[in-house]
Design an enzyme around this catalytic site. Structure first.
Site, PDB file in Angstrom:
ATOM      1  N   PRO A  15       0.844  -1.221  -0.037  1.00  0.00           N
ATOM      2  CA  PRO A  15      -0.105  -0.070  -0.099  1.00  0.00           C
ATOM      3  C   PRO A  15       0.850   1.375  -0.102  1.00  0.00           C
ATOM      4  CG  PRO A  15       0.133  -0.693   2.178  1.00  0.00           C
ATOM      5  CD  PRO A  15       0.980  -1.940   1.227  1.00  0.00           C
ATOM      6  N   MET A  16       0.125   2.481   0.076  1.00  0.00           N
ATOM      7  CA  MET A  16       0.721   3.368   0.078  1.00  0.00           C
ATOM      8  C   MET A  16       1.479   3.746   1.534  1.00  0.00           C
ATOM      9  SD  MET A  16       0.012   5.923  -2.470  1.00  0.00           S
ATOM     10  CE  MET A  16       0.100   7.564  -1.651  1.00  0.00           C
ATOM     11  N   GLU A  24       6.282   2.891  -9.631  1.00  0.00           N
ATOM     12  CA  GLU A  24       4.955   3.340  -9.793  1.00  0.00           C
ATOM     13  C   GLU A  24       4.466   2.601 -11.015  1.00  0.00           C
ATOM     14  OE1 GLU A  24       3.352   4.949  -7.645  1.00  0.00           O
ATOM     15  OE2 GLU A  24       4.894   6.000  -6.694  1.00  0.00           O
ATOM     16  N   CYS A  36      -0.716   0.825  10.016  1.00  0.00           N
ATOM     17  CA  CYS A  36      -2.222   1.337  10.129  1.00  0.00           C
ATOM     18  C   CYS A  36      -2.400   2.641  11.054  1.00  0.00           C
ATOM     19  CB  CYS A  36      -3.263   0.523  10.592  1.00  0.00           C
ATOM     20  SG  CYS A  36      -4.860   1.161  10.649  1.00  0.00           S
ATOM     21  N   CYS A  68      -4.903   1.863  14.045  1.00  0.00           N
ATOM     22  CA  CYS A  68      -4.776   1.324  15.295  1.00  0.00           C
ATOM     23  C   CYS A  68      -3.105   0.495  15.390  1.00  0.00           C
ATOM     24  CB  CYS A  68      -5.557   0.008  14.953  1.00  0.00           C
ATOM     25  SG  CYS A  68      -5.078  -1.262  13.673  1.00  0.00           S
ATOM     26  N   CYS A 108      -9.764  -1.361   9.749  1.00  0.00           N
ATOM     27  CA  CYS A 108      -9.734  -0.060   9.866  1.00  0.00           C
ATOM     28  C   CYS A 108     -10.253   0.500   8.328  1.00  0.00           C
ATOM     29  CB  CYS A 108      -8.722   0.803  10.368  1.00  0.00           C
ATOM     30  SG  CYS A 108      -8.431   0.417  12.216  1.00  0.00           S
TER      31      CYS A 108
END
Length: 191
Positions: A23-24, A95, A151, A154, A186
């Protein structure tokens, strides 16, 4: 994880495809830069590419969120890599999710010529759907490294990129003002 045997035998014709995904804010570009610098230290001939549309930090260099950078060539489409990436031993691509559907085929052609190809990109978009050519590229890869972020809600491992702004565009360049990493739980709380 990547088998360093290929780094120790640069004179052998050993092409391969490595994919760094997640992910980012997970460190994909940071890991790509690390691998490319190691190849340069080994005195391998390296060529690096990024989509011309990615101008967030720099128009030509690949830049991580930690502001580490390495020079690259911005290109419009994946087939340009075949023209500009000949006579090299290592090709880096950042990318990768923003490239056209030819990217997996291009990477396969390079690997078949004995070139080590290292591509980094988001495996899922903000809707948690496979992103661009990444699924096909991962299917053709010898080595896949899936990196997680933390995250922001959390503190556990995050595998999703949550979009903070109201837009349905799949291709939306942005940083911390537009996205945040979240775990599955989340991520689903605010969908």
């Amino acid at each position: 994880m990547y088998n360093d045997h290929f780094e120790r035998t640069p004179n052998l014709l050993r092409g391969s495809i490595e994919v760094i995904c997640g992910p980012m804010f997970s460190g994909k570009t940071e890991e790509l830069i690390r691998r490319l610098r190691r190849a340069q230290i080994a005195k391998l001939k390296v060529e690096i590419f990024k989509p011309a549309t990615d101008t967030r930090y720099d128009a030509t260099a690949i830049v991580s969120h930690d502001l580490n950078s390495i020079p690259s060539s911005p290109i419009e489409n994946a087939s340009s890599i075949l023209l500009l990436g000949s006579n090299v031993q290592v090709v880096g691509i950042d990318e990768a999710q923003f490239f056209d559907d030819e990217l997996p085929h291009v990477c396969e052609q390079l690997a078949n010529k004995g070139i080590r190809v290292i591509a980094a990109g988001l495996d899922m978009d903000f809707q948690a759907k496979p992103f661009g050519p990444m699924p096909q590229l991962m299917a053709k890869a010898e080595f896949i490294t899936k990196i997680t972020a933390i995250c922001v809600r959390c503190g556990v491992s995050a595998t999703h990129s949550f979009r903070l702004i109201p837009s349905k565009e799949q291709f939306l360049l942005g940083e911390k003002e537009s996205y945040e990493p979240r775990c599955r739980t989340c991520y689903n709380l605010d969908r």
